[in-house]
Write an enzyme that holds these catalytic residues in place. Structure first.
Site: not given
Lengths: 250, 637
Positions: B42, B44-47, B268, B286, B332, B443
């Site tokens: 992955g 994404g932000l983490a990977g 959401h 958003s 939310r 994030l």
């Protein structure tokens, strides 16, 4: 509910990178004005699968116009007729009953076709890997507010950084140049003090990589700007040239 | 499977735990780092942040993604922002307050120590991203701007227009690209992880499928980092990208990794409503819009007048009415449930009556159209492109949609699953958001895990374990590879009559109706029965076209759906087991007289970690101990 539309599609089919491609004609009798263009392709694919045929392969992911995965030439225009819109956000309300739509992949030597409408855009990744970054290791940064940046500069940097890397600029360019893509990243980082230390090496490496990948040169047709879903300005290409020239002078 | 899960929370007072941990760990000497190969799945932000950071430290990294480029992972679609406790606006924020808000927002179902670490690290993330050249919004003086998000009374959200996720992801991607150019990361795009390979009980490799050629590949390493995102697409319609899936995580689960709190999903509140049965996904608007947009429905049921023709006195601004201190900025879960209730009462708007208004008229009058355009221009354009309606003139129509999954693979404080050597980062793990995630926190968590947590905890693992050399010729790889191949062949051999999409829509309907915003014992039991039947039918009657040796997206999606059909049942079971309402998990049987969620702290203050064996799932409870925060009824009134 909205009325349904009968839409004819002429779609480029190509079994693999080396196979001979051709247009095939299909009809979707129950298209709906609220559908997105990719949903129209979904509906067609369900039809094809049910009748024992191979569905059309196309890249797509977020379907919100931000991931840059999708991209096909619709009636001769990269991403289709709606300005500043990736084809995942093109909606069928812009068409009418009985229309014929021609769909093709991006065509460029540096973007070989993988299958049907799917192309290999890994050349873009290699351009970024050549220099489209700031060399800063995690953990070594100072406090974020130690570096004031004028709002106007930050806003412009954001305009350039908005590129989604879809490749429409290449598809639209008569020279299949990747100048808008490359220039957007160079301009983003050139606007900011963080980009300054590597300014010269960055532009040289990225421009050289672009040529190495087989993209053509820019000859100011501005077709790229016209199709860019994020409205990246062709002024970035002027910035890239200026940066390159300065780097050449040492 | 161990029947007790050790969260490995370090000793000492809450504020000192992370330092104590770092002071006590073993380190890998710089010359030895390059001898270790780390597989990161992955981007994404983490990977992306993990791969870049580990490569910067000197590890050899192999990185995998299913998209054609690591820049396209679904983190890119996050719009609103990223939280940090910088307190630049001088409005009372502290690390403690960010920690407290996150635990409270999660309805007291997350681990104090993990969340506190997250809040501590939050400030480093902003520093790091600014240094990378992420063009965050700024004030005229040149310093960073902040805005407010739901569930907080301070402005702590940093943002880059409505494209914060994109800009943060490109920052991580660019750092990764630098390491790819330097030869420290080997990148494998268009590759899907199909299995985890264990050798002597430790994660030592993965099996992947090349999505262009169909080839099955073996990759070995000293540890596996799973950064594969959430499983919201089990509902078919969600705000997730079409390729987002649970397969990598589910395959790890079936190899022994516990799956924690699978029923905790976030719906959401502000998404563009469904318009027809061809709908392929939903688009989120958003949460930042709720800073200036006011949510309302007509007071009268079945009111068909145009919104602008409904006078003020005949509108119900129900969030402002019910929650005066947070108003439109309630978390939310609360906002979503209230929207559903309004529609259930027959006050919904639009063609389908499944929508509420989000109205900017008052803000436009107060601030001017230009100010609103500067804040939300691109979101307004996106709304108009999709719906054909202009939100400057008529209110947006919004309805809740599945967006994020708080549940995920169980991890300890070190982000290690109960399978040694398997680390899980970002949305794929369960750790920081409890039963509800606050806006702008995903994030923050993805980047915290990748930039600032895993470099320490992975190093500690590698330094403390003597790992024998293992390569792809090991028998465990052969076994996992044959399993993966057999599955692909099975899917293609059925040649039934129903398409993958038809099955997926059917699963989505069951999940949304019974395991969605509001759940009951009866409904959940029904869901389990219906999913079981659907799964059986799928394996008898699915129609997967094409070949296994070329690009074949239907085949990819079929494999993912097969896993969703198992996960869906576990989610329903978990929701049935949790006889309380908390965060995004609302059981109709457990609510107060005025319809607010009622937790049961005596019985359910635990993490529900589900272990898989061939005989089925068993529940392991990790009790949650609150030392620093007093559990109270969450109130936003």
């Amino acid at each position: 509910m909205a009325e349904s539309m009968n839409i004819k599609l002429k779609v480029w089919r190509q079994a693999g990178p080396k196979a001979q491609g051709r247009f095939e004609t299909y009809t979707v009798p129950d298209a709906n004005p609220h559908m997105s263009f990719l949903e129209l392709l979904d509906v067609l694919n369900e039809q094809l699968i049910k009748s024992g045929k191979d569905p059309i392969e196309f890249d797509h992911d977020c379907r919100e116009g931000i991931c840059g995965s999708c991209g096909v030439v619709v009636d001769g225009v990269a991403h289709g007729p709606q300005r500043r819109t990736a084809c995942c956000q093109l909606h069928m309300r812009h068409y009418k009953d009985g229309d014929t739509i021609v769909v093709e992949p991006w065509r460029a030597e540096a973007f070989p076709i993988i299958k049907d409408l799917v192309v290999d855009r890994s050349a873009f990744d290699r351009i970024i890997a050549a220099g489209g970054f700031v060399s800063v290791n995690a953990g070594s940064a100072q406090d974020a507010n130690c570096l004031p940046i004028a709002k106007t500069a930050a806003d412009l940097a954001m305009d350039f950084a908005a590129c989604i890397g879809c490749g429409a600029c290449v598809a639209a360019c008569p020279n299949a140049s990747a100048s808008l893509f490359t220039a957007a990243k160079i301009s983003h980082l050139a606007m900011l003090p963080q980009g300054a230390p590597e300014r010269k090496s960055r532009v040289t490496a990225m421009v050289n990589q672009m040529a190495e990948e087989g993209f053509g040169d820019c000859s100011n047709h501005a077709e790229c700007e016209a199709v860019c879903p994020k409205g990246i300005s062709i002024s970035t290409i002027a910035t890239m040239r200026r940066e390159y020239f300065k780097a050449m002078l040492g | 499977m161990k029947s007790v899960l050790d969260s490995k929370i370090p000793s000492g007072p809450l504020k000192e735990k992370w330092d104590n941990y770092k002071n006590g760990i073993k380190l890998v000497n710089p010359a030895n780092k390059r001898k270790h190969t780390v597989l990161v799945v992955g981007t994404g932000l983490a990977g992306g942040s993990a791969a870049a950071t580990l490569a910067e430290l000197g590890y050899k990294v192999k990185s995998f993604c299913i998209q054609d480029s690591p820049r396209r992972a679904h983190s890119i679609a996050a719009q609103g922002g990223i939280n940090a406790a910088k307190n630049y606006p001088n409005d009372g924020d502290t690390v403690w307050r960010l920690f407290y808000d996150t635990v409270k927002g999660g309805d007291y179902r997350s681990r104090e120590a993990n969340v506190h670490r997250l809040a501590q690290i939050s400030n480093n993330i902003i520093d790091q991203c600014v240094a990378q050249g992420v063009p965050f919004a700024r004030e005229y003086g040149g310093l960073l701007d902040n805005r407010s998000f739901g569930g907080a009374q301070v402005s702590r959200t940093f943002y880059a227009r409505g494209q914060t996720g994109q800009q943060l992801l490109l920052g991580a991607y660019q750092s990764m690209s630098r390491q790819i150019g330097l030869g420290n990361i080997e990148m494998f795009a268009r590759q899907e992880m199909l299995d985890l390979v264990l050798v002597d009980g430790k994660a030592r490799g993965i099996i992947t499928r090349n999505l262009v050629t169909g080839e099955i590949e073996r990759h070995s390493g000293d540890a596996v980092l799973l950064c594969t995102g959430g499983y919201g697409n089990v509902y078919y319609l969600s705000t997730n990208a079409k390729n987002s899936n649970v397969t990598a995580a589910w395959r790890c689960h079936k190899r022994g990794a516990a799956f924690a709190n699978p029923c905790f999903t976030q719906i959401h509140p502000t998404c563009i409503p469904v318009s027809g049965d061809y709908q392929s996904k939903l688009t989120l608007m958003s949460e930042s819009l709720r800073n200036d947009g006011r949510v309302w429905v007509p007071k009268k049921q079945g009111d068909t007048r145009k919104p602008r023709d409904i006078p003020e006195a005949e509108r119900d601004y129900y969030l402002e009415r019910r929650y005066p201190s947070f108003g439109n900025l309630v978390p939310r879960d609360v906002a979503s449930r209230n929207a559903k209730n309004a529609c259930d009462e027959g006050k919904g708007v639009g063609e389908t009556k499944l929508a509420v208004y989000l109205d900017f008229a008052e803000a436009i009058t107060r601030l001017g159209k230009d100010a609103i355009a500067a804040r939300y221009g691109n979101l307004f354009e996106m709304y108009e492109r999709i719906t054909g309606e202009n939100p400057y003139e008529t209110p947006m129509r919004m309805y809740p949609a599945v967006h994020y999954t708080m549940g995920g693979l169980w991890v300890d404080y070190e982000l290690q699953s109960n399978v040694e050597g398997l680390f899980v980062l970002g949305e794929a793990n369960f750790s920081d958001h409890g039963a509800n995630r606050l806006g702008a926190s995903a994030l923050m968590q993805g980047l915290a895990d990748g930039y600032f947590v895993i470099p320490y905890t992975l190093g500690s693992y590698l330094a403390s374990n003597e790992l024998q050399k293992v390569d792809g010729s090991h028998a465990a790889f052969s076994a996992a590879e044959s399993d993966a191949k057999a599955r692909v062949e099975k899917l293609l051999s059925i040649q039934g009559t129903k398409t993958v999409t038809e099955y997926h829509r059917e699963l989505g309907r069951i999940m949304w109706d019974y395991v969605g915003m509001s759940r009951t014992e009866e409904g959940l039991k029904k869901a389990i029965a219906e999913i079981t039947a659907l799964r059986e039918d799928f394996w008898k009657n699915v129609l997967v076209p094409g070949e296994k040796t070329t690009m074949n997206k239907n085949l990819e999606f079929a494999g993912r759906l097969a896993d969703f059909l198992e996960l869906g049942e576990l989610m329903a079971r978990d929701a049935l087991e949790r006889q309380e309402s908390c965060g995004g998990h609302f059981r109709e049987e457990y609510q107060s007289e005025d319809g607010e969620a009622m937790r049961n702290d005596d019985l359910f203050t635990y993490v529900a970690a589900w272990a898989y064996s061939e005989n089925g799932h068993t529940l392991i409870k990790e009790p949650l101990e609150y030392e620093s925060i007093k559990l109270t009824t969450r109130s936003y009134k």
